[in-house]
Design a protein around this motif. Sequence first.
Motif, PDB file in Angstrom:
ATOM      1  N   UNK A 252       0.833  -1.198   0.000  1.00 18.08           N
ATOM      2  CA  UNK A 252       0.000   0.000   0.000  1.00 18.08           C
ATOM      3  C   UNK A 252       0.872   1.254   0.000  1.00 18.08           C
ATOM      4  N   UNK A 255       2.489   1.758  -3.380  1.00 16.12           N
ATOM      5  CA  UNK A 255       1.680   2.113  -4.537  1.00 16.12           C
ATOM      6  C   UNK A 255       1.282   3.581  -4.560  1.00 16.12           C
ATOM      7  N   UNK A 266       6.455   3.076 -13.828  1.00 15.72           N
ATOM      8  CA  UNK A 266       5.202   2.414 -13.458  1.00 15.72           C
ATOM      9  C   UNK A 266       5.115   2.360 -11.951  1.00 15.72           C
ATOM     10  N   UNK A 267       3.895   2.426 -11.428  1.00 15.39           N
ATOM     11  CA  UNK A 267       3.734   2.315  -9.985  1.00 15.39           C
ATOM     12  C   UNK A 267       3.715   0.844  -9.596  1.00 15.39           C
ATOM     13  N   UNK A 268       4.338   0.489  -8.485  1.00 15.50           N
ATOM     14  CA  UNK A 268       4.231  -0.893  -8.024  1.00 15.50           C
ATOM     15  C   UNK A 268       2.816  -1.147  -7.512  1.00 15.50           C
ATOM     16  N   UNK A 269       1.936  -1.642  -8.370  1.00  9.61           N
ATOM     17  CA  UNK A 269       0.530  -1.809  -8.012  1.00  9.61           C
ATOM     18  C   UNK A 269       0.288  -3.148  -7.340  1.00  9.61           C
ATOM     19  N   UNK A 270      -0.762  -3.210  -6.527  1.00 13.70           N
ATOM     20  CA  UNK A 270      -1.178  -4.478  -5.918  1.00 13.70           C
ATOM     21  C   UNK A 270      -2.151  -5.135  -6.893  1.00 13.70           C
ATOM     22  N   UNK A 271      -1.917  -6.386  -7.302  1.00 13.94           N
ATOM     23  CA  UNK A 271      -2.852  -7.018  -8.236  1.00 13.94           C
ATOM     24  C   UNK A 271      -4.188  -7.314  -7.561  1.00 13.94           C
ATOM     25  N   UNK A 272      -5.220  -7.511  -8.371  1.00 10.63           N
ATOM     26  CA  UNK A 272      -6.530  -7.895  -7.839  1.00 10.63           C
ATOM     27  C   UNK A 272      -7.227  -6.777  -7.102  1.00 10.63           C
ATOM     28  N   UNK A 273      -8.303  -7.136  -6.387  1.00 15.24           N
ATOM     29  CA  UNK A 273      -9.008  -6.142  -5.598  1.00 15.24           C
ATOM     30  C   UNK A 273      -9.372  -6.745  -4.247  1.00 15.24           C
ATOM     31  N   UNK A 274      -9.771  -5.898  -3.270  1.00 16.69           N
ATOM     32  CA  UNK A 274     -10.091  -6.427  -1.951  1.00 16.69           C
ATOM     33  C   UNK A 274     -11.147  -7.525  -2.045  1.00 16.69           C
ATOM     34  N   UNK A 289      -3.458 -11.838  -3.196  1.00 19.69           N
ATOM     35  CA  UNK A 289      -2.822 -10.656  -3.802  1.00 19.69           C
ATOM     36  C   UNK A 289      -1.380 -10.505  -3.325  1.00 19.69           C
TER      37      UNK A 289
END
Lengths: 319, 328
Positions: A252, A255, A266-274, A289
């Motif tokens: 978190x 990101x 690119x931003x280090x994004x968290x895959x998927x969603x809650x 995730x």
Amino acid sequence: MILSVRDLKVSFRTNDGLVRAIDGVSFDLDESEILGVVGESGSGKTVSLLAVMGLITDPNATIEGSIRYKGRELVGLPARELRRLRGNEIAMIFQDPMTALTPVYTIGWQIAEQIRAHRRVSKAKAMERVEELLAEVNFPNPHEAMSRYPHQLSGGMRQRAVIAMALSCNPALLVADEPTTALDVTVQAGILDLVRKLRATHKSAVVFITHDMGVVSELADRVMVMYAGRVVERGSRTELFSDPRHPYTRALLGSIPPLTGEKPRRLPAIPGSPPSLLRLPKGCAFGPRCPVRYEPCETEKPALGAGSHPAACFRVAQA
Amino acid sequence: MTDTDRPILETRALAKRFSIGTRFSAEGRRTVHAVDNVSLTVRHGETVGLVGESGCGKSTLARCLVRLYDISDGKLFFEGDDITSKSLSELRPLRRRLQMVFQDPSASLNPRRRAGDLVAEPLRIHTKLSSAEINKRVAELFDLVGLLPDHVVRFPHEFSGGQRQRVGIARAIALNPDLVVLDEPVSALDVSVQAQIVNLLADLQEKLKLTYIFIAHDLSVVRQVSTRIAVMYLGSIVEEGPAEEVFAKPAHPYSQALISAVPVVETTPSGTRKRIILTGDVPSPLKPPSGCRFHPRCPIAVDRCRTERPELKEYRPGRRVACHFPTL
């Protein structure tokens, strides 16, 4: 110790099955301490605070565990007793000030009503106090503001009025649920300043719910990170932000785009969603995730350890 | 002139006024100057970020730029072509090149239609593709925005917020537009999902050579995606420049206050960043202040600011500020 919550569980019966909104949350709060609660929508941060306020009245809800306010058990306390505490010793500020104020009475009338509900004072005395309160929350012209209706005020001013109302009886505990989310950053800065000042002058303990890591890092003494109804990490502000341990907290923080310095391509994004609370994974809720998951994460839920800076993660426990 | 220098969209002294009230209301009919004297040039392939507090006119401006609103005054050019007062039928061929993504995907997508259908709609209206070709294109678009092929039969409510916004984006890029106006595209999303969409937008821009106009109230997100920033206050641009420069060294006192107010995660004890807290609220655009519109809240205002309105002056190429005393 102002507030002590132990193994709090709140679940709701729905047509689609049992929703465990909070699943075993424990925390303590000391006098004039600010606790930041961070989490996304559905993480249970609001529900846990509604439980503390005794505001979960849904007949399909079950509340288990213990909430002690100054040593007194609040779970199962009759509504009358709770009402005596609420607004008096425990006050709450909501995200949208427009829903916390009635549109048909003036600001002054509403705050005075709140004072007179808890204190035996004359109307005139109450109004005097209202003017003091409005001045305290930085209304430029408190006397004039008293005769204003909510729709005549800007969002920031409305939130200040709600804060003035919350403070009217010198609460020992102030619960703020995303109080600045609907506001502009410039206005937010003023409100955060106000919360800090109030903690100093009124010695109130504050629970501040937000999804904004930046706000927490500026305001809170201690931080609690929630995910899917459980606390995943807890620690002092410095501990948590200089040494985030749980993969969710780390991800978190990672990101959030930086405001200064080099821009990452690119931003280090968290895959998927809650996850949906109706279909939580069997093991760790963040597992699907998580970049560092391994076998134990799929079968068992990691417990939040003890100590000043615990994280509910098998990898952390292992290290 | 290289492709990147060529303006795709240009406004000259653009204004949008709304009339409110009726002759029967207490104050009578009044005019709100929502957007006032905005001259902005957007070049091919860049991302212009519009920032400012709520009510500063950034969304109104965005809607004027795609002609969702009629323009009250000034001129709007698309690729050198004056489109200020083109009729709806004349605008139609342009619509496919000018698209918009809205903040709340659950409000902008019809809840009773399937995702595939929603994405196919612009293709059906603007192209003469056969239904097989349309299906093929929809599958392509779903892949491009990171949705699974079997998602086409789902309804909007069956998606998570992030996926729904992906549908909104697929719909906007279906016709291979040149310019996409994004009005708060990530604001309604969970924090952990925002970064995914920001990355997706960056990838699409690279692949499809898109030009973006990006509006968001989260300044760190705007900085991440934008090449240039325009800061708006009460309907006008007060500062404009390269994104990183404006964030590192804001020249207008308003931009300084705005940027300093953003809470950032600091690992060191607080108090290292200087914060400028503005007093008062944004004045009503019904009664804008005299002189510089920011003067009642400005920490460095002098008498001159109360009477004389500063022009948006170009101090360096691409760096414009509307202040009598800019910090440059």
